[in-house]
Design a protein around this motif. Structure first.
Motif, PDB file in Angstrom:
ATOM      1  N   GLU A 445       0.797  -1.221   0.000  1.00  0.00           N
ATOM      2  CA  GLU A 445       0.000   0.000   0.000  1.00  0.00           C
ATOM      3  C   GLU A 445       0.836   1.282   0.000  1.00  0.00           C
ATOM      4  O   GLU A 445       0.758   2.095   0.934  1.00  0.00           O
ATOM      5  CB  GLU A 445      -0.957   0.008   1.197  1.00  0.00           C
ATOM      6  N   PRO A 446       1.659   1.500  -1.029  1.00  0.00           N
ATOM      7  CA  PRO A 446       2.372   2.780  -1.117  1.00  0.00           C
ATOM      8  C   PRO A 446       1.376   3.925  -1.243  1.00  0.00           C
ATOM      9  O   PRO A 446       0.302   3.778  -1.829  1.00  0.00           O
ATOM     10  CB  PRO A 446       3.200   2.629  -2.400  1.00  0.00           C
ATOM     11  N   LEU A 447       1.729   5.064  -0.664  1.00  0.00           N
ATOM     12  CA  LEU A 447       0.812   6.201  -0.621  1.00  0.00           C
ATOM     13  C   LEU A 447       1.409   7.414  -1.330  1.00  0.00           C
ATOM     14  O   LEU A 447       2.640   7.577  -1.373  1.00  0.00           O
ATOM     15  CB  LEU A 447       0.506   6.572   0.833  1.00  0.00           C
ATOM     16  N   SER A 462      12.054   1.932  -2.905  1.00  0.00           N
ATOM     17  CA  SER A 462      11.920   0.564  -2.399  1.00  0.00           C
ATOM     18  C   SER A 462      11.244  -0.326  -3.436  1.00  0.00           C
ATOM     19  O   SER A 462      11.670  -1.467  -3.663  1.00  0.00           O
ATOM     20  CB  SER A 462      11.113   0.566  -1.102  1.00  0.00           C
ATOM     21  N   ILE A 463      10.182   0.175  -4.059  1.00  0.00           N
ATOM     22  CA  ILE A 463       9.462  -0.602  -5.069  1.00  0.00           C
ATOM     23  C   ILE A 463      10.402  -0.990  -6.207  1.00  0.00           C
ATOM     24  O   ILE A 463      10.445  -2.153  -6.635  1.00  0.00           O
ATOM     25  CB  ILE A 463       8.267   0.211  -5.604  1.00  0.00           C
ATOM     26  N   PRO A 497       6.039  10.877  -7.844  1.00  0.00           N
ATOM     27  CA  PRO A 497       7.448  10.493  -7.950  1.00  0.00           C
ATOM     28  C   PRO A 497       7.825  10.202  -9.399  1.00  0.00           C
ATOM     29  O   PRO A 497       7.120   9.485 -10.103  1.00  0.00           O
ATOM     30  CB  PRO A 497       7.545   9.240  -7.079  1.00  0.00           C
ATOM     31  N   PHE A 498       8.919  10.783  -9.821  1.00  0.00           N
ATOM     32  CA  PHE A 498       9.436  10.549 -11.166  1.00  0.00           C
ATOM     33  C   PHE A 498       8.388  10.875 -12.232  1.00  0.00           C
ATOM     34  O   PHE A 498       8.351  10.269 -13.299  1.00  0.00           O
ATOM     35  CB  PHE A 498       9.929   9.110 -11.324  1.00  0.00           C
ATOM     36  N   GLY A 499       7.515  11.845 -11.920  1.00  0.00           N
ATOM     37  CA  GLY A 499       6.538  12.282 -12.901  1.00  0.00           C
ATOM     38  C   GLY A 499       5.380  11.336 -13.120  1.00  0.00           C
ATOM     39  O   GLY A 499       4.632  11.488 -14.086  1.00  0.00           O
ATOM     40  N   VAL A 503      -0.226   4.516  -8.872  1.00  0.00           N
ATOM     41  CA  VAL A 503      -0.751   3.357  -9.588  1.00  0.00           C
ATOM     42  C   VAL A 503       0.118   3.033 -10.797  1.00  0.00           C
ATOM     43  O   VAL A 503       0.515   1.881 -11.021  1.00  0.00           O
ATOM     44  CB  VAL A 503      -2.212   3.592 -10.018  1.00  0.00           C
ATOM     45  N   GLY A 504       0.415   4.056 -11.598  1.00  0.00           N
ATOM     46  CA  GLY A 504       1.230   3.828 -12.786  1.00  0.00           C
ATOM     47  C   GLY A 504       2.621   3.345 -12.441  1.00  0.00           C
ATOM     48  O   GLY A 504       3.186   2.479 -13.131  1.00  0.00           O
ATOM     49  N   TYR A 505       3.172   3.884 -11.366  1.00  0.00           N
ATOM     50  CA  TYR A 505       4.514   3.479 -10.958  1.00  0.00           C
ATOM     51  C   TYR A 505       4.531   2.018 -10.511  1.00  0.00           C
ATOM     52  O   TYR A 505       5.424   1.255 -10.863  1.00  0.00           O
ATOM     53  CB  TYR A 505       5.000   4.392  -9.834  1.00  0.00           C
TER      54      TYR A 505
END
Length: 704
Positions: A445-447, A462-463, A497-499, A503-505
């Protein structure tokens, strides 16, 4: 004669017509070949040109209705005259345009369409070698190839209203209440169904029996309750094995459902029955109170199809039988596969289970694991290390369709060194099926904001690092990253993050896409907690479209979804106060949205329930089973919700089987009768029961 469900026949025919279905090939050939409807258990013996297995005394129209007859060509005659509404005797002839069979009514040896002492007299004369010639099939009621005093005894038992089935003939449902030897009118026994849940205020109704329906290799469940008018103490409750007319038995289990008091102020339910406890003696019921029970039946792959019957018995403190009831199971003539179409991952921790006997924690964990697997629910961790010899029985088990190969998924940390990852890959890569089942769960669950002191950038790092490490040491590793939020605010660029959005990341660095179910809420509708917003859809496309694109680009990718303590009011979930319809409909929604699997965060947060399993302090606890310590057993103690979750997973399998055999449009027509949206689903258990019976009849081969 009482038919199992005449409405099923009509409904199935109407459904097939509306769906544009044609009957299978056997129906197309019915003009030339008599085809019995399977639910009645009738057997055609073409070698001897006889019909056997007829369930009791039937009239000519009732017998004709037991056969597929698209051309209205089936008729019954006796001594050359067509029978209209008369009862059918032994020796009658059933025919269509091209086939004829002699009807055998077991026990009706004198062909008067009755089974009585006159038939006994004929057989006794035959045994005494008088010059009589009873029908050799009708008189051999125990089907041992002989006519003797054993047959006489069995007919006498039938005349005396014993529950015997002459010739192993098909059963019929007895809808009248049964009377115990020492009947106690102050104690009421009434059946429910497999869906509706009990609270202390539940009106238990007046149903004196229930008919369950299931496939072979499927567990079926139903419920009943006792209600005491003046108070009862030290009762015991038991159930016989389910048997068919041939005496074949099915594994049968009975549990007492015990109530859990909810002390969480957020709950709108104070008390609900949930524990499936192995306590069936010394039962006390206060005046006016109810005590519910759960019945489970286990037809195996080789079980005969047709109707089975069991007897529920209640005894008082002196061992006197004071209440009895009959309950039925109709087994359809198709097999539910071991390998479910629904991939699952349920958190189950070793530490919480503990040990209060000579069994080790590991041994008791295995018991809970086996319990969940039997109910088509895969715990996160195998009972043994993946590379151990003991684990291979689970790796090969088709019921096991997922296991954690590394990570920190709910159910206990399973971190692995680089060496262990490489070792697991070396083993699992030898078997394609093992590799399909293995997955990794490193990030949860990254936020799009700082989470427990970890910034968005750190979460993103981390991902990526976990993905790259897993792919380097375990090529083709499948990573799952549950997502439950994705809001964007233009004034907080650090949330991108990183543009990219979260969800997309995550989609970039995982091959098991696993959004929270509530992310599929329609943002065009007015409701709370829209976590995948219209703004998000405008920028990146709808969540469904993004998932479809990922699955198209990566054929090895999968789409799961998950629930946890959310979603709550108004949406389907499986925490303790959720209705049976919500537990079941969740898996119909899973089919609706096209998800391959279901993940649930935790199943045994025993610390949120007191030691006697009677009080829960957190309504949203990750709890699907209960501690077994107080029951003096090492076996798993489940919940009512496990029964409903398993039934929901089996519903999911039915839908996939229908899709494979009849096409997705047909499966979708069933789904739309249960749910059309996350917020739109039926709350009527009768609707679900009707739909599921139609599905079973269809899978059995249309209506026969």
């Amino acid at each position: 004669m009482k038919k199992l469900s005449c409405l099923v026949l009509t409904a199935a025919m109407l459904f097939c017509s509306a769906a544009g279905l044609s009957a299978p090939s056997s129906a197309e050939n019915a003009v030339n070949e008599l085809v019995p409807i399977k639910r009645y258990g009738i057997a055609l013996d073409r070698e001897n040109e006889i019909i056997t297995g007829i369930p009791g005394t039937v009239t000519a129209p009732e017998l004709c209705d037991m056969f597929v007859d698209p051309n209205n060509a089936v008729s019954v005659s006796y001594n050359g005259s067509t029978l209209m509404t008369e009862p059918v005797p032994t020796g009658a002839v059933l025919t269509n345009n091209s086939e004829s069979f002699t009807v055998i009514i077991y026990g009706d040896v004198n062909s008067d369409a009755k089974v009585n002492l006159s038939d006994v007299a004929v057989i006794l004369k035959k045994v005494a070698k008088w010059d009589v010639s009873p029908n050799e099939f009708a008189s051999d009621v125990n089907v041992d190839g002989k006519t003797n005093l054993s047959d006489v005894a069995m007919i006498l038992q039938k005349i005396a209203k014993w529950r015997v089935y002459l010739g192993g003939s098909g059963m019929i449902v007895v809808e009248e209440p049964q009377k115990a030897k020492h009947e106690d009118a102050s104690l009421k026994l009434a059946f429910g169904n497999s869906i509706d849940r009990y609270t202390p205020d539940t009106e238990i109704g007046d149903a004196v029996t229930d008919v369950m329906y299931c496939a072979k290799n499927e567990i079926e469940f139903t419920q009943f309750a006792l209600q005491s008018m003046g108070g009862h103490n030290d009762l015991s409750v038991s159930i016989s094995d389910f048997k068919n007319g041939k005496g074949e038995k099915l594994r049968t289990e009975l549990y007492q459902q015990t109530f859990v008091t909810i002390t969480d102020e957020r709950s709108d339910i104070d008390v609900i029955a949930d524990v499936m406890a192995p306590v069936l003696t010394d039962i006390d019921i206060k005046a006016g109170a109810i005590c519910p029970f759960g019945i489970k039946v286990f037809p195996d792959k080789d079980a005969s199809y047709g109707l089975y019957e069991a007897t529920v018995t209640v005894k008082d403190a002196d061992g006197k039988e004071i209440k009895t009831a009959l309950v039925y199971l109709n087994v359809w003539d198709f097999v539910l596969p071991d390998a479910s179409n629904c991939r699952t991952s349920f958190g189950l921790g070793h530490a919480a289970i503990g040990s209060s006997s000579t069994a080790t924690t590991e041994e008791r964990y295995k018991n809970y694991y086996d319990f969940f697997i039997e109910n088509r629910m895969n715990p996160v961790l195998l009972p043994y290390d993946v590379c151990s010899e003991e684990a291979k029985q689970y790796l090969d088990d088709p019921r096991v369709n997922s296991f954690l190969a590394g990570g920190e998924g709910y159910g206990g940390t399973y971190d692995v060194t680089d060496e262990q990852l490489a070792e697991r890959y070396a083993l699992l890569s030898q078997n394609e099926e093992w590799m399909k089942k293995a997955y990794f769960y490193f990030d949860d669950e990254p936020l799009p904001w700082t989470k427990e002191g970890v910034t968005v950038a750190q979460q993103a790092a981390s991902i990526k690092e976990n993905y790259e490490r897993a792919q380097r040491l375990f090529p083709g590793a499948k990573l799952v990253i549950p997502n439950h939020h994705n809001e964007i605010t233009d004034d907080s660029p650090e949330q991108m993050p990183f543009g990219e959005d979260i969800v997309g990341y995550c989609m970039k660095y995982s091959s098991i896409l696993c959004p929270h179910s509530w992310m599929f809420k329609d943002y065009n509708k007015t409701n709370e907690n829209i976590v995948y917003t219209k703004e998000m859809a405008d920028r990146f496309g709808s969540l469904q479209d993004r998932i479809a694109k990922k699955l198209e680009e990566d054929p090895s990718a999968e789409f799961w979804w998950y629930t946890s303590d959310n979603p709550r009011d108004g949406m389907c979930n499986i925490y303790i106060t959720k209705s049976g319809m919500e537990c079941r409909a969740l898996f119909w929604q899973q089919y609706l949205y096209g998800a391959d699997g279901f993940l649930y965060w935790a199943s045994n947060e025993f610390h949120l329930v007191n030691s006697r399993n009677t009080h829960m302090s957190n309504i949203y606890a990750g709890l699907l089973c209960y501690s077994n310590k107080i029951y003096k057993t090492d076996e798993a103690v489940g919940s009512v919700r496990v029964e409903m979750i398993r039934d929901g997973i089996e519903d999911f399998d039915y839908l996939h089987m229908i899709e494979e055999q009849y096409g997705k449009e047909v499966a979708d027509r069933f789904v739309e009768r249960i749910t059309t949206d996350l917020l739109e689903y039926s709350t009527d258990s009768k609707v679900l029961e009707e739909v599921r019976i139609e599905m079973g009849e269809l899978l059995q081969g249309w209506i026969y």
